[in-house]
Design a protein around this motif. Structure first.
Motif, PDB file in Angstrom:
ATOM      1  N   SER A   1       7.906   4.479  -7.584  1.00  0.00           N
ATOM      2  CA  SER A   1       7.651   4.823  -6.187  1.00  0.00           C
ATOM      3  C   SER A   1       6.761   6.050  -6.125  1.00  0.00           C
ATOM      4  O   SER A   1       6.616   6.790  -7.106  1.00  0.00           O
ATOM      5  CB  SER A   1       8.964   5.075  -5.435  1.00  0.00           C
ATOM      6  OG  SER A   1       9.665   6.158  -6.012  1.00  0.00           O
TER       7      SER A   1
ATOM      8  N   GLU B   1       6.764  -2.660  -1.454  1.00  0.00           N
ATOM      9  CA  GLU B   1       7.500  -2.362  -0.235  1.00  0.00           C
ATOM     10  C   GLU B   1       6.992  -1.039   0.326  1.00  0.00           C
ATOM     11  O   GLU B   1       6.918  -0.044  -0.382  1.00  0.00           O
ATOM     12  CB  GLU B   1       9.004  -2.266  -0.517  1.00  0.00           C
ATOM     13  CG  GLU B   1       9.625  -3.566  -1.024  1.00  0.00           C
ATOM     14  CD  GLU B   1      11.099  -3.407  -1.353  1.00  0.00           C
ATOM     15  OE1 GLU B   1      11.606  -2.269  -1.182  1.00  0.00           O
ATOM     16  OE2 GLU B   1      11.727  -4.393  -1.775  1.00  0.00           O
ATOM     17  N   THR B   2       6.623  -1.036   1.596  1.00  0.00           N
ATOM     18  CA  THR B   2       6.074   0.187   2.196  1.00  0.00           C
ATOM     19  C   THR B   2       6.326   0.204   3.687  1.00  0.00           C
ATOM     20  O   THR B   2       6.465  -0.855   4.328  1.00  0.00           O
ATOM     21  CB  THR B   2       4.562   0.295   1.922  1.00  0.00           C
ATOM     22  OG1 THR B   2       4.073   1.508   2.504  1.00  0.00           O
ATOM     23  CG2 THR B   2       3.808  -0.878   2.517  1.00  0.00           C
ATOM     24  N   GLN B   3       6.396   1.403   4.223  1.00  0.00           N
ATOM     25  CA  GLN B   3       6.433   1.600   5.667  1.00  0.00           C
ATOM     26  C   GLN B   3       5.134   2.226   6.163  1.00  0.00           C
ATOM     27  O   GLN B   3       5.048   2.658   7.307  1.00  0.00           O
ATOM     28  CB  GLN B   3       7.618   2.499   6.037  1.00  0.00           C
ATOM     29  CG  GLN B   3       8.978   1.866   5.763  1.00  0.00           C
ATOM     30  CD  GLN B   3      10.128   2.774   6.128  1.00  0.00           C
ATOM     31  OE1 GLN B   3      10.019   4.006   6.062  1.00  0.00           O
ATOM     32  NE2 GLN B   3      11.243   2.184   6.536  1.00  0.00           N
TER      33      GLN B   3
ATOM     34  N   LYS C   1       1.393   2.487   7.570  1.00  0.00           N
ATOM     35  CA  LYS C   1       0.556   1.737   8.500  1.00  0.00           C
ATOM     36  C   LYS C   1      -0.791   1.511   7.820  1.00  0.00           C
ATOM     37  O   LYS C   1      -1.587   2.436   7.677  1.00  0.00           O
ATOM     38  CB  LYS C   1       0.366   2.510   9.810  1.00  0.00           C
ATOM     39  CG  LYS C   1      -0.458   1.757  10.841  1.00  0.00           C
ATOM     40  CD  LYS C   1      -0.595   2.569  12.133  1.00  0.00           C
ATOM     41  CE  LYS C   1      -1.433   1.823  13.164  1.00  0.00           C
ATOM     42  NZ  LYS C   1      -1.595   2.625  14.413  1.00  0.00           N
TER      43      LYS C   1
END
Length: 257
Positions: free
Chosen positions: A30, A63-65, A67
């Motif tokens: 990560s 997996e990412t948040q 934008k």
């Protein structure tokens, strides 16, 4: 978070942020964005590379948040001669600089491109070959946050090329770079930017800069011709290359700054 086998590399703003390289079973890693000295509200680039070295059992997951925003299409602006500017928004379908031309005959220092991150300034002045006291591009200066406070100045052949005031690229041909910021190639080019130019050799400078900004510069005895290639800038831009908003009708000499 990133999972994969085999190689996974992640670059943020051109710097390696995660290295899961090599032949291995599925590994996970990560990236903590708080440790990357990013500026809130500014765009950042994310480049991800994945290589599968086996013919089966390939696994890969992101997996990412974040934008994510795809890059806008590149445009080109050409400055040559008196100088004239073919603005970014005048690009033709075949990717050549287009027909929308702004003529600048005044003397002094003017913005060619000005945005939050990218600043390119031109110095216009008369030479013994300009008519009626009109201008030519005598020098170009590049700076702003995208160069981390450094300044690159390119002058005509009666001047020099400098980085933070120190001469560079004094030999012809030659190469020069600052890793992560600028790569420069100084070579004889086969074709001039201004097709009316018949002098040889063509002293051509090709620059690769952050944010995908590229310049091709022809250095002549007393003036420069140049092409700037870049994408529209977040937060807008202005200058003699126009505002790059997709509308060439608002890039007249009276409207641009």
């Amino acid at each position: 978070a990133f999972k994969g086998d085999d190689d996974v590399w992640v670059f943020i703003n051109g710097s390696l942020a995660l290295d899961l390289g090599g032949i291995h079973t599925q590994l996970e890693g990560s990236v903590d964005l708080d440790n990357l000295q990013l500026t809130p509200g500014e765009l950042a680039t994310l480049d991800l590379f994945f290589a599968e070295r086996q013919p089966f059992f390939s696994r890969f997951r992101v997996e990412t948040q974040l934008k994510l925003k795809p890059n806008a299409a590149e445009g080109h602006c050409m400055l040559w001669g008196d100088p004239h500017a073919k603005v970014f928004d005048s690009a033709e379908p075949d990717d050549r600089p287009g027909n929308s031309v702004v003529n600048i005959f005044g003397h002094g220092d003017f913005w060619i491109v000005t945005s939050l991150l990218v600043r390119i300034q031109g110095r216009y002045g008369a030479t013994q070959w300009t008519q009626n006291g009109w201008s030519a591009t005598r020098a170009v200066a590049l700076g702003g946050p995208f160069l981390q406070g450094h300044t690159l100045i390119i002058e005509a052949m009666d001047g020099q090329i400098s980085w933070d005031g120190l001469p560079i690229l004094g030999d012809f041909p030659s190469d020069w770079d600052v890793p992560g910021l600028v790569a420069a190639r100084y070579r004889e080019l086969s074709e001039p930017i201004d097709k009316a130019q018949t002098h040889r050799p063509i002293h051509g400078l090709e620059l690769e800069l952050p944010l995908g900004v590229r310049l091709t510069v022809n250095r002549w005895a007393k003036h420069l011709d140049l092409i700037i290639t870049m994408r529209p800038q977040q937060g807008g831009q202005d200058g003699h290359c126009g505002n790059f908003n997709g509308n060439s009708t608002d890039d007249s000499a009276d409207l641009i700054k």
